[in-house]
Design a protein around this motif. Structure first.
Motif, PDB file in Angstrom:
ATOM      1  N   MET A 195       0.817  -1.217   0.000  1.00 25.72           N
ATOM      2  CA  MET A 195       0.000   0.000   0.000  1.00 25.72           C
ATOM      3  C   MET A 195       0.845   1.259   0.000  1.00 25.72           C
ATOM      4  O   MET A 195       2.025   1.251   0.347  1.00 25.72           O
ATOM      5  CB  MET A 195      -0.855   0.024   1.261  1.00 25.72           C
ATOM      6  CG  MET A 195      -0.034   0.218   2.536  1.00 25.72           C
ATOM      7  SD  MET A 195      -1.022   0.207   4.045  1.00 25.72           S
ATOM      8  CE  MET A 195      -1.465  -1.521   4.112  1.00 25.72           C
ATOM      9  N   ALA A 196       0.169   2.339  -0.396  1.00 26.57           N
ATOM     10  CA  ALA A 196       0.745   3.667  -0.220  1.00 26.57           C
ATOM     11  C   ALA A 196       0.546   4.084   1.233  1.00 26.57           C
ATOM     12  O   ALA A 196      -0.455   3.730   1.854  1.00 26.57           O
ATOM     13  CB  ALA A 196       0.066   4.660  -1.153  1.00 26.57           C
ATOM     14  N   GLN A 197       1.512   4.808   1.756  1.00 29.59           N
ATOM     15  CA  GLN A 197       1.404   5.328   3.115  1.00 29.59           C
ATOM     16  C   GLN A 197       1.839   6.793   3.121  1.00 29.59           C
ATOM     17  O   GLN A 197       2.679   7.201   2.318  1.00 29.59           O
ATOM     18  CB  GLN A 197       2.297   4.541   4.085  1.00 29.59           C
ATOM     19  CG  GLN A 197       1.874   3.107   4.270  1.00 29.59           C
ATOM     20  CD  GLN A 197       2.751   2.364   5.277  1.00 29.59           C
ATOM     21  OE1 GLN A 197       3.703   2.908   5.811  1.00 29.59           O
ATOM     22  NE2 GLN A 197       2.419   1.108   5.518  1.00 29.59           N
ATOM     23  N   GLN A 198       1.241   7.559   4.006  1.00 28.01           N
ATOM     24  CA  GLN A 198       1.711   8.915   4.238  1.00 28.01           C
ATOM     25  C   GLN A 198       2.251   8.983   5.649  1.00 28.01           C
ATOM     26  O   GLN A 198       1.601   8.543   6.596  1.00 28.01           O
ATOM     27  CB  GLN A 198       0.604   9.946   4.049  1.00 28.01           C
ATOM     28  CG  GLN A 198       1.141  11.373   4.148  1.00 28.01           C
ATOM     29  CD  GLN A 198       0.093  12.421   3.821  1.00 28.01           C
ATOM     30  OE1 GLN A 198      -0.861  12.591   4.570  1.00 28.01           O
ATOM     31  NE2 GLN A 198       0.274  13.108   2.714  1.00 28.01           N
ATOM     32  N   ILE A 199       3.453   9.515   5.763  1.00 27.27           N
ATOM     33  CA  ILE A 199       4.122   9.580   7.050  1.00 27.27           C
ATOM     34  C   ILE A 199       4.296  11.040   7.433  1.00 27.27           C
ATOM     35  O   ILE A 199       4.785  11.841   6.642  1.00 27.27           O
ATOM     36  CB  ILE A 199       5.510   8.895   6.978  1.00 27.27           C
ATOM     37  CG1 ILE A 199       5.369   7.470   6.441  1.00 27.27           C
ATOM     38  CG2 ILE A 199       6.181   8.878   8.342  1.00 27.27           C
ATOM     39  CD1 ILE A 199       6.659   6.854   5.975  1.00 27.27           C
ATOM     40  N   SER A 200       3.847  11.385   8.635  1.00 23.73           N
ATOM     41  CA  SER A 200       4.077  12.728   9.157  1.00 23.73           C
ATOM     42  C   SER A 200       4.865  12.597  10.447  1.00 23.73           C
ATOM     43  O   SER A 200       4.625  11.686  11.235  1.00 23.73           O
ATOM     44  CB  SER A 200       2.756  13.466   9.391  1.00 23.73           C
ATOM     45  OG  SER A 200       1.949  12.766  10.307  1.00 23.73           O
ATOM     46  N   ALA A 201       5.823  13.485  10.642  1.00 27.68           N
ATOM     47  CA  ALA A 201       6.725  13.351  11.781  1.00 27.68           C
ATOM     48  C   ALA A 201       6.932  14.676  12.470  1.00 27.68           C
ATOM     49  O   ALA A 201       6.708  15.743  11.901  1.00 27.68           O
ATOM     50  CB  ALA A 201       8.065  12.799  11.317  1.00 27.68           C
ATOM     51  N   SER A 202       7.367  14.572  13.714  1.00 28.76           N
ATOM     52  CA  SER A 202       7.668  15.748  14.519  1.00 28.76           C
ATOM     53  C   SER A 202       9.031  15.568  15.167  1.00 28.76           C
ATOM     54  O   SER A 202       9.321  14.514  15.727  1.00 28.76           O
ATOM     55  CB  SER A 202       6.594  15.942  15.594  1.00 28.76           C
ATOM     56  OG  SER A 202       6.921  17.034  16.427  1.00 28.76           O
ATOM     57  N   TYR A 203       9.847  16.594  15.046  1.00 33.94           N
ATOM     58  CA  TYR A 203      11.167  16.563  15.662  1.00 33.94           C
ATOM     59  C   TYR A 203      11.560  17.970  16.068  1.00 33.94           C
ATOM     60  O   TYR A 203      11.639  18.870  15.233  1.00 33.94           O
ATOM     61  CB  TYR A 203      12.195  15.989  14.684  1.00 33.94           C
ATOM     62  CG  TYR A 203      13.591  15.890  15.262  1.00 33.94           C
ATOM     63  CD1 TYR A 203      13.892  14.981  16.267  1.00 33.94           C
ATOM     64  CD2 TYR A 203      14.599  16.718  14.776  1.00 33.94           C
ATOM     65  CE1 TYR A 203      15.170  14.888  16.785  1.00 33.94           C
ATOM     66  CE2 TYR A 203      15.885  16.628  15.295  1.00 33.94           C
ATOM     67  CZ  TYR A 203      16.167  15.714  16.302  1.00 33.94           C
ATOM     68  OH  TYR A 203      17.432  15.640  16.810  1.00 33.94           O
ATOM     69  N   LYS A 204      11.707  18.189  17.371  1.00 36.27           N
ATOM     70  CA  LYS A 204      12.111  19.482  17.916  1.00 36.27           C
ATOM     71  C   LYS A 204      11.221  20.622  17.421  1.00 36.27           C
ATOM     72  O   LYS A 204      11.697  21.663  16.984  1.00 36.27           O
ATOM     73  CB  LYS A 204      13.576  19.756  17.598  1.00 36.27           C
ATOM     74  CG  LYS A 204      14.527  18.800  18.312  1.00 36.27           C
ATOM     75  CD  LYS A 204      15.972  19.178  18.113  1.00 36.27           C
ATOM     76  CE  LYS A 204      16.882  18.249  18.912  1.00 36.27           C
ATOM     77  NZ  LYS A 204      18.312  18.571  18.754  1.00 36.27           N
ATOM     78  N   GLY A 205       9.905  20.396  17.446  1.00 36.44           N
ATOM     79  CA  GLY A 205       8.954  21.444  17.124  1.00 36.44           C
ATOM     80  C   GLY A 205       8.655  21.626  15.649  1.00 36.44           C
ATOM     81  O   GLY A 205       7.819  22.461  15.277  1.00 36.44           O
ATOM     82  N   SER A 206       9.290  20.879  14.766  1.00 34.38           N
ATOM     83  CA  SER A 206       9.029  20.978  13.333  1.00 34.38           C
ATOM     84  C   SER A 206       8.256  19.757  12.849  1.00 34.38           C
ATOM     85  O   SER A 206       8.493  18.644  13.315  1.00 34.38           O
ATOM     86  CB  SER A 206      10.349  21.089  12.555  1.00 34.38           C
ATOM     87  OG  SER A 206      11.029  22.269  12.893  1.00 34.38           O
ATOM     88  N   ASP A 207       7.329  19.976  11.913  1.00 38.02           N
ATOM     89  CA  ASP A 207       6.520  18.899  11.354  1.00 38.02           C
ATOM     90  C   ASP A 207       6.907  18.677   9.897  1.00 38.02           C
ATOM     91  O   ASP A 207       7.182  19.636   9.168  1.00 38.02           O
ATOM     92  CB  ASP A 207       5.029  19.232  11.448  1.00 38.02           C
ATOM     93  CG  ASP A 207       4.566  19.368  12.884  1.00 38.02           C
ATOM     94  OD1 ASP A 207       3.696  20.211  13.134  1.00 38.02           O
ATOM     95  OD2 ASP A 207       5.083  18.633  13.742  1.00 38.02           O
ATOM     96  N   VAL A 213       4.896   0.783   0.586  1.00 40.60           N
ATOM     97  CA  VAL A 213       5.404  -0.278   1.449  1.00 40.60           C
ATOM     98  C   VAL A 213       4.805  -1.612   1.019  1.00 40.60           C
ATOM     99  O   VAL A 213       3.590  -1.747   0.898  1.00 40.60           O
ATOM    100  CB  VAL A 213       5.053  -0.012   2.930  1.00 40.60           C
ATOM    101  CG1 VAL A 213       5.504  -1.177   3.803  1.00 40.60           C
ATOM    102  CG2 VAL A 213       5.683   1.292   3.401  1.00 40.60           C
ATOM    103  N   LYS A 214       5.674  -2.565   0.769  1.00 40.04           N
ATOM    104  CA  LYS A 214       5.247  -3.941   0.493  1.00 40.04           C
ATOM    105  C   LYS A 214       6.003  -4.826   1.480  1.00 40.04           C
ATOM    106  O   LYS A 214       7.231  -4.847   1.489  1.00 40.04           O
ATOM    107  CB  LYS A 214       5.574  -4.345  -0.944  1.00 40.04           C
ATOM    108  CG  LYS A 214       5.020  -5.705  -1.336  1.00 40.04           C
ATOM    109  CD  LYS A 214       5.312  -6.008  -2.797  1.00 40.04           C
ATOM    110  CE  LYS A 214       4.604  -7.278  -3.253  1.00 40.04           C
ATOM    111  NZ  LYS A 214       4.986  -8.456  -2.481  1.00 40.04           N
ATOM    112  N   SER A 215       5.246  -5.509   2.317  1.00 42.40           N
ATOM    113  CA  SER A 215       5.888  -6.286   3.369  1.00 42.40           C
ATOM    114  C   SER A 215       5.092  -7.543   3.656  1.00 42.40           C
ATOM    115  O   SER A 215       3.868  -7.504   3.751  1.00 42.40           O
ATOM    116  CB  SER A 215       6.000  -5.409   4.633  1.00 42.40           C
ATOM    117  OG  SER A 215       6.654  -6.096   5.652  1.00 42.40           O
ATOM    118  N   ASP A 216       5.802  -8.648   3.767  1.00 45.57           N
ATOM    119  CA  ASP A 216       5.164  -9.925   4.070  1.00 45.57           C
ATOM    120  C   ASP A 216       6.180 -10.820   4.772  1.00 45.57           C
ATOM    121  O   ASP A 216       7.188 -10.337   5.272  1.00 45.57           O
ATOM    122  CB  ASP A 216       4.606 -10.580   2.797  1.00 45.57           C
ATOM    123  CG  ASP A 216       5.654 -10.733   1.702  1.00 45.57           C
ATOM    124  OD1 ASP A 216       6.855 -10.884   2.031  1.00 45.57           O
ATOM    125  OD2 ASP A 216       5.285 -10.694   0.515  1.00 45.57           O
TER     126      ASP A 216
END
Length: 197
Positions: A60-72, A79-82
């Motif tokens: 599937m397609a995935q969207q990743i959002s992250a936070s590090y030291k106050g920044s997004d 991702v294909k995983s089995d």
């Protein structure tokens, strides 16, 4: 808020960049052998599980959002995983491939025009396993490294995984309704993954 996809890619791989002891430079392709070990604390080594212990297969397609030291930051991934392998392809805002990671029982392979060959991609695989692999097997692997896994239900269709070092919670993962929220309190970073889990 403005964000840079390339900056997020650096953030996504921050644990691997910070914790890798190898020197920088060289070819952008970096094969290595599994299973491999990573430090989840300064003294606790986690041995990567083979793909056999994967949970539900993903493609599937995935969207990743992250936070590090106050920044997004945001990033798109496929991702294909089995039970045979993990394959992750990362994309920038123009759809250009920014890197590929493959993990099989006998190899880990990472290729990217962005990162140095010294990047220890085992840290990315470790985070992935904590989120998606069979919790019983993850728990056993954590125990062998001096850590513990607490698994609980936080409500309907919700699974919460907490990793402890002694009595200190160092990681918490919440899976609910197509979203995974990951927080690493020891390394001070967090992210969410959205997909059709």
């Amino acid at each position: 808020m403005r964000y840079s996809k390339s900056r997020f890619i650096l953030l996504l791989f921050m644990p691997a960049l910070v914790l890798s002891c190898a020197s920088r430079g060289g070819n952008k392709k970096a094969p290595s052998t599994a299973p491999g070990q990573v430090y989840l604390t300064d003294i606790c080594k986690y041995t990567l599980l083979p793909p056999l212990y994967h949970g539900n297969a993903l493609d599937m397609a995935q969207q990743i959002s992250a936070s590090y030291k106050g920044s997004d930051f945001l990033l798109d991934a496929w991702v294909k995983s089995d039970k045979n392998e993990i394959f992750i392809s990362l994309f920038n805002s123009f759809g250009s491939n920014m890197g590929e990671l493959i993990y099989r029982e006998d190899e880990i392979y990472f290729s990217s025009p962005v990162f140095p060959s010294s990047l220890k991609s085992e840290y990315i695989i470790a985070d992935f396993q904590l989120c998606f692999y069979d919790p019983v097997m993850v728990g056993k692997a954590l125990e062998e490294s001096g850590l513990s896994l607490e698994l609980s239900a936080g409500g309907e269709n919700t699974e919460i995984r907490r990793v402890f070092y002694k009595k200190n919670k160092i990681i918490e993962i919440c899976k609910k309704d197509g979203r995974i929220s990951y927080a690493n309190f020891l390394r001070d970073y967090s992210y969410t993954i959205d997909g059709a889990f």
